[in-house]
Scaffold this active site. Structure first.
Site, mmCIF file in Angstrom:
data_model
loop_
_atom_site.group_PDB
_atom_site.id
_atom_site.type_symbol
_atom_site.label_atom_id
_atom_site.label_comp_id
_atom_site.label_asym_id
_atom_site.label_seq_id
_atom_site.Cartn_x
_atom_site.Cartn_y
_atom_site.Cartn_z
ATOM 1 N N ALA A 108 0.809 -1.230 0.000
ATOM 2 C CA ALA A 108 0.000 0.000 0.000
ATOM 3 C C ALA A 108 0.839 1.274 0.000
ATOM 4 O O ALA A 108 0.447 2.307 -0.548
ATOM 5 C CB ALA A 108 -0.950 -0.015 1.199
ATOM 6 N N HIS A 155 -3.323 -10.211 -4.071
ATOM 7 C CA HIS A 155 -4.613 -10.094 -3.377
ATOM 8 C C HIS A 155 -5.738 -9.745 -4.321
ATOM 9 O O HIS A 155 -6.799 -9.300 -3.882
ATOM 10 C CB HIS A 155 -4.496 -9.047 -2.252
ATOM 11 C CG HIS A 155 -3.585 -9.504 -1.155
ATOM 12 N ND1 HIS A 155 -2.935 -8.632 -0.307
ATOM 13 C CD2 HIS A 155 -3.178 -10.732 -0.792
ATOM 14 C CE1 HIS A 155 -2.199 -9.312 0.549
ATOM 15 N NE2 HIS A 155 -2.324 -10.595 0.269
HETATM 16 N N1 APR Z 1 6.507 5.592 0.542
HETATM 17 C C1 APR Z 1 7.020 4.375 0.895
HETATM 18 N N2 APR Z 1 6.500 3.592 1.869
HETATM 19 C C2 APR Z 1 5.409 4.072 2.510
HETATM 20 C C3 APR Z 1 4.812 5.325 2.220
HETATM 21 C C4 APR Z 1 5.406 6.091 1.182
HETATM 22 N N3 APR Z 1 4.921 7.299 0.816
HETATM 23 N N4 APR Z 1 3.753 5.498 3.059
HETATM 24 C C5 APR Z 1 3.689 4.402 3.833
HETATM 25 N N5 APR Z 1 4.682 3.546 3.515
HETATM 26 C C6 APR Z 1 4.963 2.209 4.049
HETATM 27 C C7 APR Z 1 4.882 2.081 5.537
HETATM 28 O O1 APR Z 1 6.217 2.174 6.058
HETATM 29 C C8 APR Z 1 4.323 0.674 5.741
HETATM 30 O O2 APR Z 1 5.399 -0.250 5.917
HETATM 31 O O3 APR Z 1 3.977 1.366 3.504
HETATM 32 C C9 APR Z 1 3.635 0.342 4.423
HETATM 33 C C10 APR Z 1 2.123 0.286 4.520
HETATM 34 O O4 APR Z 1 1.816 -0.842 5.270
HETATM 35 P P1 APR Z 1 0.334 -1.457 5.170
HETATM 36 O O5 APR Z 1 -0.650 -0.365 5.225
HETATM 37 O O6 APR Z 1 0.275 -2.568 6.166
HETATM 38 O O7 APR Z 1 0.261 -2.038 3.685
HETATM 39 P P2 APR Z 1 0.594 -3.489 3.181
HETATM 40 O O8 APR Z 1 1.869 -3.992 3.783
HETATM 41 O O9 APR Z 1 0.514 -3.455 1.701
HETATM 42 O O10 APR Z 1 -0.639 -4.378 3.737
HETATM 43 C C11 APR Z 1 -0.631 -5.746 3.365
HETATM 44 O O11 APR Z 1 -2.757 -6.048 4.479
HETATM 45 O O12 APR Z 1 -4.929 -5.465 4.990
HETATM 46 C C12 APR Z 1 -4.146 -6.233 4.167
HETATM 47 O O13 APR Z 1 -4.783 -6.986 2.056
HETATM 48 C C13 APR Z 1 -4.316 -5.854 2.721
HETATM 49 O O14 APR Z 1 -2.686 -5.987 0.929
HETATM 50 C C14 APR Z 1 -2.908 -5.509 2.246
HETATM 51 C C15 APR Z 1 -2.052 -6.230 3.259
#
Ligand code: APR
Length: 247
Positions: free
Chosen positions: A25, A120
């Site tokens: 994300a 996903h």
């Molecule tokens: N640039 C780089 N990294 C970023 C930025 C940015 N601008 N903003 C946030 N982050 C990083 C944060 O450091 C964090 O590690 O993105 C990550 C977001 O983490 P999550 O919100 O947990 O996203 P993700 O890891 O993709 O979630 C995995 O969880 O709920 C489920 O299915 C959903 O695919 C999702 C899965």
């Protein structure tokens, strides 16, 4: 983050025989799509339990209003940001084999990436839970919720993995094989909190590969696992890295 670390990462990626990107994300935050965890995270405002398949089938109207609010309205305005474009450029230059993404927003493909594994699923497709037909989400109006299946009037569901649903086995198998055969895994915008997706970087590492991480905040990967941790925004960091790699 030191310039030395960026140069070091670029050197490793320049020499890499097979590189994959593993994204989450965080790579779409600069496109206006909130992350799930951390500041402004979706799960700090909405109950993830509602995105469990059984709950959805029991309360389709309630969940469809949330789906529209959280995913469709936000994504309707979202465009690929420089981070997505940088990965597409790397692939076009023959320096990136594939993107393995946990994101369901379709922004990697919109940026021009060709080989994308959607671990996903995607909001860009919908499936009828009654007649099993698939539809392009762009052809389905969300003026009425839940939107009726154009074929049978049944219940449509976005084609992304709800909690308690299985990952598409072919995507899981092919992505894992690719990770096993890669000598670099570039993590961008994910903390690897969700399995089995979160283990993709471990597959590359266990096969002797190198892990380079770009995240805004520290994650479970950052200290003790990633070989290089480039802390910062993907929209700033990735274009810099790609410029150094492609020269
Ligand atoms: N640039 C780089 N990294 C970023 C930025 C940015 N601008 N903003 C946030 N982050 C990083 C944060 O450091 C964090 O590690 O993105 C990550 C977001 O983490 P999550 O919100 O947990 O996203 P993700 O890891 O993709 O979630 C995995 O969880 O709920 C489920 O299915 C959903 O695919 C999702 C899965």
């Amino acid at each position: 983050m030191s310039n030395h670390a960026l140069q070091n990462a670029a050197e490793i990626l320049r020499k890499s025989r097979c590189t994959i990107a593993f994204t989450g994300a965080g790579i779409s935050v600069e496109s206006g799509i909130p992350p799930f965890r951390g500041p402004g995270g979706v799960w700090s405002k909405y109950d993830p339990e509602k995105f469990e398949k059984g709950y959805f089938k029991r309360h389709p109207e309630e969940v469809w209003h949330l789906l529209k609010e959280i995913f469709y309205d936000t994504q309707a305005r979202a465009k690929p940001n420089p981070a997505h474009l940088a990965l597409a450029e790397l692939e076009a230059a023959g320096r990136l084999a594939a993107v393995i993404t946990q994101n369901i927003d379709g922004l990697h493909q919109a940026a021009g990436s060709k080989t994308v594994y959607e671990y996903h699923g995607s909001t860009r497709r919908m499936q009828c839970l009654d007649c099993r037909t698939f539809f392009d989400a762009a052809t389905i109006s969300l003026d009425i919720l839940p939107p009726p299946c154009p074929h049978c009037g049944g219940l449509l569901k976005p084609d992304f993995v709800f909690f308690s649903e299985a990952i598409d086995f072919d995507v899981h198998r092919e992505a894992t094989e690719l990770a096993k055969g890669s000598d670099v895994c570039l993590i961008v915008g994910t903390g690897g909190e969700v399995m089995p997706a979160g283990r993709i970087p471990l597959v590359t590492r266990n096969a002797g590969g190198t892990v380079i991480e770009i995240n805004r905040f520290e994650t479970r990967y950052s200290y003790g696992f990633s070989d290089i941790f480039l802390q910062g925004k993907a929209g700033t960091m990735l274009p810099k890295l790609v410029d150094l790699i492609l020269g």
